[in-house]
Scaffold this motif. Structure first.
Motif, PDB file in Angstrom:
ATOM      1  N   UNK A  75      -8.589  37.041 -26.534  1.00  0.00           N
ATOM      2  CA  UNK A  75      -8.752  38.450 -26.923  1.00  0.00           C
ATOM      3  C   UNK A  75     -10.200  38.869 -27.137  1.00  0.00           C
ATOM      4  N   UNK A  76     -11.123  37.955 -27.015  1.00  0.00           N
ATOM      5  CA  UNK A  76     -12.527  38.288 -27.289  1.00  0.00           C
ATOM      6  C   UNK A  76     -13.085  39.358 -26.363  1.00  0.00           C
ATOM      7  N   UNK A  89      -3.448  42.096 -20.847  1.00  0.00           N
ATOM      8  CA  UNK A  89      -3.957  41.287 -21.960  1.00  0.00           C
ATOM      9  C   UNK A  89      -2.910  41.180 -23.061  1.00  0.00           C
ATOM     10  N   UNK A  90      -2.170  42.272 -23.297  1.00  0.00           N
ATOM     11  CA  UNK A  90      -1.112  42.261 -24.308  1.00  0.00           C
ATOM     12  C   UNK A  90       0.000  41.293 -23.924  1.00  0.00           C
ATOM     13  N   UNK A  91       0.388  41.308 -22.658  1.00  0.00           N
ATOM     14  CA  UNK A  91       1.433  40.375 -22.193  1.00  0.00           C
ATOM     15  C   UNK A  91       0.969  38.927 -22.362  1.00  0.00           C
ATOM     16  N   UNK A  96       0.776  33.746 -25.768  1.00  0.00           N
ATOM     17  CA  UNK A  96       0.038  32.844 -26.669  1.00  0.00           C
ATOM     18  C   UNK A  96       0.571  32.937 -28.094  1.00  0.00           C
ATOM     19  N   UNK A  97       0.993  34.122 -28.494  1.00  0.00           N
ATOM     20  CA  UNK A  97       1.560  34.305 -29.834  1.00  0.00           C
ATOM     21  C   UNK A  97       2.838  33.476 -29.994  1.00  0.00           C
ATOM     22  N   UNK A  98       3.681  33.440 -28.968  1.00  0.00           N
ATOM     23  CA  UNK A  98       4.899  32.635 -29.031  1.00  0.00           C
ATOM     24  C   UNK A  98       4.578  31.148 -29.136  1.00  0.00           C
ATOM     25  N   UNK A 131       0.009  44.357 -32.445  1.00  0.00           N
ATOM     26  CA  UNK A 131       0.152  45.776 -32.763  1.00  0.00           C
ATOM     27  C   UNK A 131      -1.121  46.543 -32.426  1.00  0.00           C
ATOM     28  N   UNK A 132      -2.262  45.997 -32.832  1.00  0.00           N
ATOM     29  CA  UNK A 132      -3.538  46.673 -32.584  1.00  0.00           C
ATOM     30  C   UNK A 132      -3.841  46.741 -31.084  1.00  0.00           C
ATOM     31  N   UNK A 133      -3.514  45.668 -30.374  1.00  0.00           N
ATOM     32  CA  UNK A 133      -3.759  45.668 -28.929  1.00  0.00           C
ATOM     33  C   UNK A 133      -2.821  46.643 -28.219  1.00  0.00           C
TER      34      UNK A 133
END
Length: 173
Positions: A75-76, A89-91, A96-98, A131-133
């Protein structure tokens, strides 16, 4: 003759006493050796169990650290993307979040609780990053980009406390 009988009686009693004392000493020694062997086996087993726990925790902690850093690294460069690129990028971030969620779940199993809390904090902040992304992908306003960058910095600041808690937990194991 009486003297001979007395001498034989004393010699017999001395022999019997010596044999009994020797047998008792041998029995006590073997019991002591068996007890010492049991203590040694228990100590070795306990040390192996502690080392196994330490290695399992270490692997789980390293996995979470790698996944947490992958979230941050992924995300940098998002701030300069176009809204359509933010969707991709969100996808990728959700993926990565999972992976981070699975690693945090394993930390929950491995413990201890201080490390679990630090892992949960990372996971929660990673959700906030989503959420922010998503807001930035929907509307790339200056405010949304600023919010995303602040959230990313807060997330990155949470990695160090996790590392510190993990190191402390490994030192205690």
């Amino acid at each position: 003759m009486e003297r001979l009988l007395c001498a034989l009686l004393v010699a017999g009693l001395t022999g019997v006493t010596a044999i009994a004392a020797s047998s008792l000493a041998s029995w006590l020694t073997s019991r002591g050796n068996a007890h010492a062997a049991r203590i040694q086996v228990h100590a070795t087993t306990d040390a192996q169990r502690r080392e196994g726990i330490r290695q399992t925790r270490r692997a789980a902690y390293l996995d979470l650290i790698e996944r947490a850093e992958a979230v941050a690294d992924g995300l940098r460069g998002v701030d300069g993307l176009l809204p359509t690129e933010c969707e991709a990028a969100l996808a990728a971030h959700r993926d990565r979040h999972q992976q981070l969620r699975r690693a945090a779940t394993l930390i929950g199993l491995e413990g201890p609780s201080a490390v679990e809390v630090a892992a949960s904090n990372l996971l929660i902040m990673s959700g906030s990053l989503s959420t922010a992304l998503a807001a930035t992908a929907e509307n790339a306003s200056r405010e949304n980009r600023r919010e995303f960058q602040e959230t990313l910095r807060a997330y990155i600041r949470l990695i160090r406390p996790f590392v510190d808690e993990a190191a402390a937990a490994l030192d205690e194991t």
